[in-house]
Design an enzyme around this catalytic site. Structure first.
Site, PDB file in Angstrom:
ATOM      1  N   ARG A  57       0.790  -1.336   0.034  1.00 22.34           N
ATOM      2  CA  ARG A  57       0.066   0.265   0.057  1.00 22.34           C
ATOM      3  C   ARG A  57       0.871   1.260   0.075  1.00 22.34           C
ATOM      4  NH1 ARG A  57      -5.427   1.561   3.473  1.00 22.34           N
ATOM      5  NH2 ARG A  57      -6.282   0.260   1.823  1.00 22.34           N
ATOM      6  N   HIS A 107      -7.183   1.251  -6.431  1.00 20.60           N
ATOM      7  CA  HIS A 107      -7.478   0.142  -5.495  1.00 20.60           C
ATOM      8  C   HIS A 107      -8.275  -1.048  -5.931  1.00 20.60           C
ATOM      9  CE1 HIS A 107      -7.881  -1.041  -1.370  1.00 20.60           C
ATOM     10  NE2 HIS A 107      -8.693  -0.317  -0.909  1.00 20.60           N
ATOM     11  N   GLN A 156     -10.313  -3.872  -3.877  1.00 19.69           N
ATOM     12  CA  GLN A 156     -11.352  -3.349  -3.152  1.00 19.69           C
ATOM     13  C   GLN A 156     -12.468  -3.267  -4.498  1.00 19.69           C
ATOM     14  OE1 GLN A 156     -12.193  -1.454   0.060  1.00 19.69           O
ATOM     15  NE2 GLN A 156     -14.163  -2.199  -0.804  1.00 19.69           N
ATOM     16  N   ASP A 170     -17.179   7.391  -1.369  1.00 12.19           N
ATOM     17  CA  ASP A 170     -15.956   7.439  -0.690  1.00 12.19           C
ATOM     18  C   ASP A 170     -15.581   8.558  -0.072  1.00 12.19           C
ATOM     19  OD1 ASP A 170     -13.427   6.371   0.116  1.00 12.19           O
ATOM     20  OD2 ASP A 170     -12.320   6.838  -1.996  1.00 12.19           O
ATOM     21  N   CYS A 196     -16.581   1.895   0.396  1.00 14.21           N
ATOM     22  CA  CYS A 196     -15.366   1.247   0.610  1.00 14.21           C
ATOM     23  C   CYS A 196     -14.767   1.242   2.004  1.00 14.21           C
ATOM     24  CB  CYS A 196     -14.169   1.586  -0.226  1.00 14.21           C
ATOM     25  SG  CYS A 196     -13.681   3.146  -0.352  1.00 14.21           S
ATOM     26  N   ARG A 225     -13.642  -8.554   1.414  1.00 10.54           N
ATOM     27  CA  ARG A 225     -12.316  -8.594   1.145  1.00 10.54           C
ATOM     28  C   ARG A 225     -11.657  -9.729   1.393  1.00 10.54           C
ATOM     29  NH1 ARG A 225     -10.483  -3.049   1.366  1.00 10.54           N
ATOM     30  NH2 ARG A 225      -8.560  -3.918   0.384  1.00 10.54           N
TER      31      ARG A 225
HETATM   32  N1  NVA Z   1      -9.858   7.013  -1.282  1.00  8.33           N
HETATM   33  C1  NVA Z   1      -9.614   6.525  -0.161  1.00  8.33           C
HETATM   34  C2  NVA Z   1      -9.680   5.104  -0.104  1.00  8.33           C
HETATM   35  C3  NVA Z   1      -9.630   4.314   1.407  1.00  8.33           C
HETATM   36  C4  NVA Z   1      -9.731   2.791   1.337  1.00  8.33           C
HETATM   37  C5  NVA Z   1      -8.092   6.907   0.384  1.00  8.33           C
HETATM   38  O1  NVA Z   1      -7.193   6.639  -0.720  1.00  8.33           O
HETATM   39  O2  NVA Z   1      -7.811   7.425   1.316  1.00  8.33           O
HETATM   40  N1   CP Z   2     -11.344  -0.032   2.282  1.00  5.92           N
HETATM   41  C1   CP Z   2      -9.971  -0.105   2.597  1.00  5.92           C
HETATM   42  O1   CP Z   2      -9.017  -0.336   1.711  1.00  5.92           O
HETATM   43  O2   CP Z   2     -10.095   0.036   4.115  1.00  5.92           O
HETATM   44  P1   CP Z   2      -8.858   0.210   4.994  1.00  5.92           P
HETATM   45  O3   CP Z   2      -7.970   1.502   4.395  1.00  5.92           O
HETATM   46  O4   CP Z   2      -9.183   0.015   6.033  1.00  5.92           O
HETATM   47  O5   CP Z   2      -7.891  -0.884   4.583  1.00  5.92           O
END
Ligand code: NVA
Ligand code: CP
Length: 311
Positions: free
Chosen positions: A101, A128, A131, A230, A270, A298
């Site tokens: 990540r 992502h 997801q 989101d 998500c 997930r």
């Molecule tokens: N768009 C959000 C998704 C979190 C799962 C982020 O990148 O923070």
């Molecule tokens: N939806 C998602 O990726 O959640 P986290 O940021 O908690 O992993």
């Protein structure tokens, strides 16, 4: 060459159907998961925080028979400036795969290029995909749970995405929707319209640019089978938080917005959610909301992705 999962198009539609079928089986008989990764050790290198992704991958790796190692930039020599090339080469000598990540999507490409083990995108600023596969599985599971091909019912379905239409989730819906034949309508302020990078990606993949972008949320949700949102401030965008929260206000998913979608439309997020910002508490708690099924799935879908990667 190992296979990587960095973007929605890295598996063919036929492979996605296989992953979904396998995920359904793993969900139905969780304790009987085939130990496809027995004896393996997988690194989970997280530059950003996570609840769902980290826990579901750690548990999933355990259930597949692998040992998960939780790593971060700050507890490795990455924080002292060790190069990505050297880090990827060294980690590839110990590990059987890497789940990463990060901020810049290019870092995933670099790990894939420089290392010699599969790399999985656990979220980048661009995409992502874990997801999106999970969300598509979750939609199919609601619409046609016993289907032989769980991707079939997605074709022609309309998903409306409200809010930051240039964020990783919006990009992933644009790419994943085009790949699996879903119609994607996005709505948000003009400044947050889908950007050039995702258009270039579609063109690179030979996919048609079929998504639509609206500034009127009611236009986007008309006839939608799914309404998705989101957070308005993604990880890394915190400096712009105040301005974003003001600009996105008209795009909150409310009961009124849900009523303007197709009768029986699903609400999806998500997570993590900010009730009162991108979505009302009433919608989060409504019958239409499948947010916790998404979160659970997930685990099952990512297990199936890992099994497919090493098959
Ligand atoms: N768009 C959000 C998704 C979190 C799962 C982020 O990148 O923070
Ligand atoms: N939806 C998602 O990726 O959640 P986290 O940021 O908690 O992993």
């Amino acid at each position: 060459m190992p296979k990587h999962f960095l973007k929605e198009t890295d598996f063919t539609p036929a492979e996605v159907a296989k992953i979904f079928a396998n995920a359904r089986e793993m969900k139905q008989a969780r304790t009987q998961t085939p130990k496809t990764l027995v004896g393996q050790s997988w690194g989970m290198l997280f530059y950003k925080n996570s609840t769902r992704t980290r826990i579901s991958f750690e548990v999933g790796l355990h259930e597949l028979g692998a040992h998960p190692l939780i790593l971060s930039a700050s507890n490795t020599q990455i924080s002292r400036g060790e190069s990505t090339a050297d880090t990827a080469k060294v980690m590839s000598r110990y590990l059987h795969g890497l789940i990463i990540r990060c901020y810049d999507h290019q870092l995933l490409e670099d790990f894939a290029e420089e290392g010699s083990v599969p790399v999985v995108n656990a979220l980048s600023d661009f995409l992502h995909p874990c997801q999106i596969y999970t969300d598509m599985f979750s939609i199919a599971e609601k619409l046609d749970p016993d289907a032989k091909d769980l991707t079939a019912c997605l074709k022609g379905k309309k998903l409306a995405f409200l809010g930051d239409s240039a964020c990783n989730m919006a990009n992933s819906w644009i790419l994943g929707g085009a790949h699996l034949g879903m119609g994607i309508a996005l709505a948000g302020p003009e400044e947050f319209a889908p950007g050039g990078e995702i258009r270039e990606q579609l063109s690179f993949e030979g996919l048609e640019e079929k998504f639509t972008f609206h500034t009127d949320p009611l236009e986007a949700v008309a006839d939608a089978d799914v309404v998705y949102t989101d957070v308005w401030v993604s990880m890394g965008d915190e400096a712009e938080a105040e301005a974003r929260l003001q600009q996105m206000k008209p795009y909150q998913v409310t009961t009124e917005i849900m009523t303007a979608a197709k009768p029986g439309a699903l609400f999806m997020h998500c997570l993590p959610a900010h009730a009162g910002e991108e979505v009302s508490q009433e919608v989060l708690d409504s019958k239409a909301s499948i947010i916790f099924d998404q979160a659970e799935n997930r685990l099952h879908v990512q297990k199936a992705i890992l099994a497919e990667l090493v098959s």
